[in-house]
Enzyme design. Structure first.
Site, PDB file in Angstrom:
ATOM      1  N   HIS A  90       0.838  -1.202   0.000  1.00  0.00           N
ATOM      2  CA  HIS A  90       0.000   0.000   0.000  1.00  0.00           C
ATOM      3  C   HIS A  90       0.869   1.246   0.000  1.00  0.00           C
ATOM      4  O   HIS A  90       1.932   1.304   0.626  1.00  0.00           O
ATOM      5  CB  HIS A  90      -0.999   0.002   1.158  1.00  0.00           C
ATOM      6  CG  HIS A  90      -0.439   0.098   2.528  1.00  0.00           C
ATOM      7  ND1 HIS A  90      -0.159   1.297   3.149  1.00  0.00           N
ATOM      8  CD2 HIS A  90      -0.122  -0.857   3.440  1.00  0.00           C
ATOM      9  CE1 HIS A  90       0.292   1.086   4.372  1.00  0.00           C
ATOM     10  NE2 HIS A  90       0.339  -0.223   4.581  1.00  0.00           N
ATOM     11  N   ASP A 144       5.746   1.995   6.978  1.00  0.00           N
ATOM     12  CA  ASP A 144       4.484   1.289   6.752  1.00  0.00           C
ATOM     13  C   ASP A 144       3.667   2.155   5.781  1.00  0.00           C
ATOM     14  O   ASP A 144       2.975   3.053   6.218  1.00  0.00           O
ATOM     15  CB  ASP A 144       3.762   1.104   8.089  1.00  0.00           C
ATOM     16  CG  ASP A 144       2.367   0.523   7.962  1.00  0.00           C
ATOM     17  OD1 ASP A 144       2.043  -0.022   6.897  1.00  0.00           O
ATOM     18  OD2 ASP A 144       1.597   0.649   8.928  1.00  0.00           O
ATOM     19  N   GLU A 191      -4.967   1.914   2.467  1.00  0.00           N
ATOM     20  CA  GLU A 191      -4.965   0.738   3.341  1.00  0.00           C
ATOM     21  C   GLU A 191      -5.191   1.117   4.792  1.00  0.00           C
ATOM     22  O   GLU A 191      -5.864   0.393   5.540  1.00  0.00           O
ATOM     23  CB  GLU A 191      -3.618   0.011   3.196  1.00  0.00           C
ATOM     24  CG  GLU A 191      -3.557  -1.351   3.907  1.00  0.00           C
ATOM     25  CD  GLU A 191      -2.970  -1.284   5.320  1.00  0.00           C
ATOM     26  OE1 GLU A 191      -2.873  -2.328   5.972  1.00  0.00           O
ATOM     27  OE2 GLU A 191      -2.614  -0.172   5.775  1.00  0.00           O
ATOM     28  N   GLU A 192      -4.629   2.256   5.198  1.00  0.00           N
ATOM     29  CA  GLU A 192      -4.659   2.634   6.606  1.00  0.00           C
ATOM     30  C   GLU A 192      -6.053   3.022   7.098  1.00  0.00           C
ATOM     31  O   GLU A 192      -6.258   3.183   8.303  1.00  0.00           O
ATOM     32  CB  GLU A 192      -3.681   3.788   6.862  1.00  0.00           C
ATOM     33  CG  GLU A 192      -2.225   3.462   6.599  1.00  0.00           C
ATOM     34  CD  GLU A 192      -1.639   2.431   7.563  1.00  0.00           C
ATOM     35  OE1 GLU A 192      -2.380   1.938   8.430  1.00  0.00           O
ATOM     36  OE2 GLU A 192      -0.448   2.111   7.430  1.00  0.00           O
ATOM     37  N   HIS A 233       3.322   3.790  12.874  1.00  0.00           N
ATOM     38  CA  HIS A 233       2.176   4.631  13.241  1.00  0.00           C
ATOM     39  C   HIS A 233       2.589   5.711  14.243  1.00  0.00           C
ATOM     40  O   HIS A 233       1.788   6.135  15.075  1.00  0.00           O
ATOM     41  CB  HIS A 233       1.001   3.805  13.749  1.00  0.00           C
ATOM     42  CG  HIS A 233       0.294   3.051  12.666  1.00  0.00           C
ATOM     43  ND1 HIS A 233      -1.075   2.918  12.618  1.00  0.00           N
ATOM     44  CD2 HIS A 233       0.754   2.404  11.575  1.00  0.00           C
ATOM     45  CE1 HIS A 233      -1.416   2.212  11.558  1.00  0.00           C
ATOM     46  NE2 HIS A 233      -0.310   1.891  10.914  1.00  0.00           N
TER      47      HIS A 233
END
Length: 358
Positions: free
Chosen positions: A67, A183, A215-216, A325
């Site tokens: 992603h 990420d 995606e998140e 994150h």
């Protein structure tokens, strides 16, 4: 790609701003680094696809997934004093947000520096000092004096995307990378590196790389890419949360510098056990270090892809990253390199008969 070229690509992708729904600059970079690897197409969600060239009629389709979005924020409202209310895009622990730099995109496309601010300790009541922080109690401060200045001088509108203001670093002495968005810019870079490694080889599968948006915020992009690609099998690259600084030693399953993590289960997918076993056997036969994990939470695009069509065998090759994150992640280049090596070994072995056995 040699190591320096790969690090340059990872750094550029990491530094690029691209919160969920605003992945444009990341997509542009992926096209640049993927030049010559195949034909690129996009859809209305900013999902990006690259199909490996060559004669591949009748071969099974392998989807390489990663992603392109990162966690960040969005401006919700402008306060009269010139500070900005905001909401999270993706999962944030509120305690990690305050006192960090961010960039806010204005309506001219410029990125304005600011700070995530909270009430100074001098003005906190005793009750407030004991409360856990909430994002709703924080603001973004770009230095404006009032709302007029925000609108007319800074030209920041509501719904403006906000990203962490972080610059990638590579610590050569320790083979460590520090930056934002690992990420999943690590996964995006891994797709490009895998395609480059396999570019001149004849394979038993047709490869389509799919860089999924959003995606998140709920695996949204991959829900679409799986419908478009219609894969027979898929490999998901993911920057996954390392646990080696937060778990008891016996429970650590995702340490940095110990190779990619292969998860057996998470909140959205039980990994196809036959494909997983094949992957673990391949890693061992090739001398590639890997880690196995049982996750009780979290998810990847595999959750959407494995339920598409008439069911798709999917594995997740997770590149361990400490403190994802948040503004900063720490990862080891060796884990990235082993992840690409493992993907290439798997792909070289795949053929129609093997895939049908999964």
């Amino acid at each position: 790609m040699d190591k320096q070229e790969t690090l340059s690509m990872i750094g550029a992708l990491s530094d690029a701003p691209g919160v969920s729904g605003f992945e444009d600059e990341v997509v542009a970079l992926l096209k640049r680094y993927g030049n010559g690897l195949g034909s690129f197409t996009e859809d209305a969600m900013r999902n990006l696809y690259v199909k490996r060239p060559g004669l591949s009629e009748g071969l099974p389709v392998l989807q390489l997934d990663a992603h392109s979005d990162e966690v960040g924020f969005m401006v919700k409202a402008i306060r009269p004093n010139g500070t900005l209310d905001f909401i999270p895009l993706g999962g944030w622990v509120p305690a990690t947000a305050p006192a960090h730099r961010v960039l806010v995109r204005n309506d001219e496309g410029r990125w304005i520096p600011g700070l995530i601010a909270s009430k100074p300790p001098h003005f906190l009541s005793e009750a407030e000092r004991k409360e856990a922080p909430n994002l709703s109690d924080m603001v973004i401060d770009v230095g404006a004096s009032d709302d007029r200045e925000i609108r007319e001088d800074f030209r920041i509108p509501i719904a403006a995307p906000v990203v962490p203001d972080v610059t990638f670093e590579y610590l050569a002495d320790h083979d460590l990378m520090i930056g934002k968005g690992f990420d999943n810019r690590m996964g995006c870079a891994a797709i490009i590196a895998t395609l480059r490694e396999l570019a001149a080889e004849e394979l038993g599968v047709t490869i389509i790389g799919a860089f999924a948006s959003q995606e998140e915020v709920g695996l949204r992009g991959a829900t679409v890419t799986a419908q478009r690609v219609k894969p027979d099998i898929a490999i998901v690259f993911e920057g996954c949360p390392a646990d080696d600084t937060v778990m008891e030693p016996y429970a650590v399953q995702t340490a940095i510098k110990k190779g990619p993590m292969l998860r057996h289960i998470d909140a959205r997918m039980i990994t196809n056990p036959r494909f997983q076993r094949f992957t673990l056997d391949t890693a061992r036969s090739q001398g590639i270090p890997v880690q196995e994990a049982v996750r009780t939470g979290g998810s990847t695009n595999g959750g959407a892809i494995h339920l598409s069509g008439q069911a798709v065998p999917v594995i997740v090759i997770g590149i361990p990253v400490r403190y994802i994150h948040t503004h900063y992640g720490i990862g080891a280049y060796s884990d990235f390199a082993y992840s690409v090596q493992l993907a290439c070994a798997i792909i070289r072995a795949l053929n129609k008969r093997l895939i049908e056995g999964f």
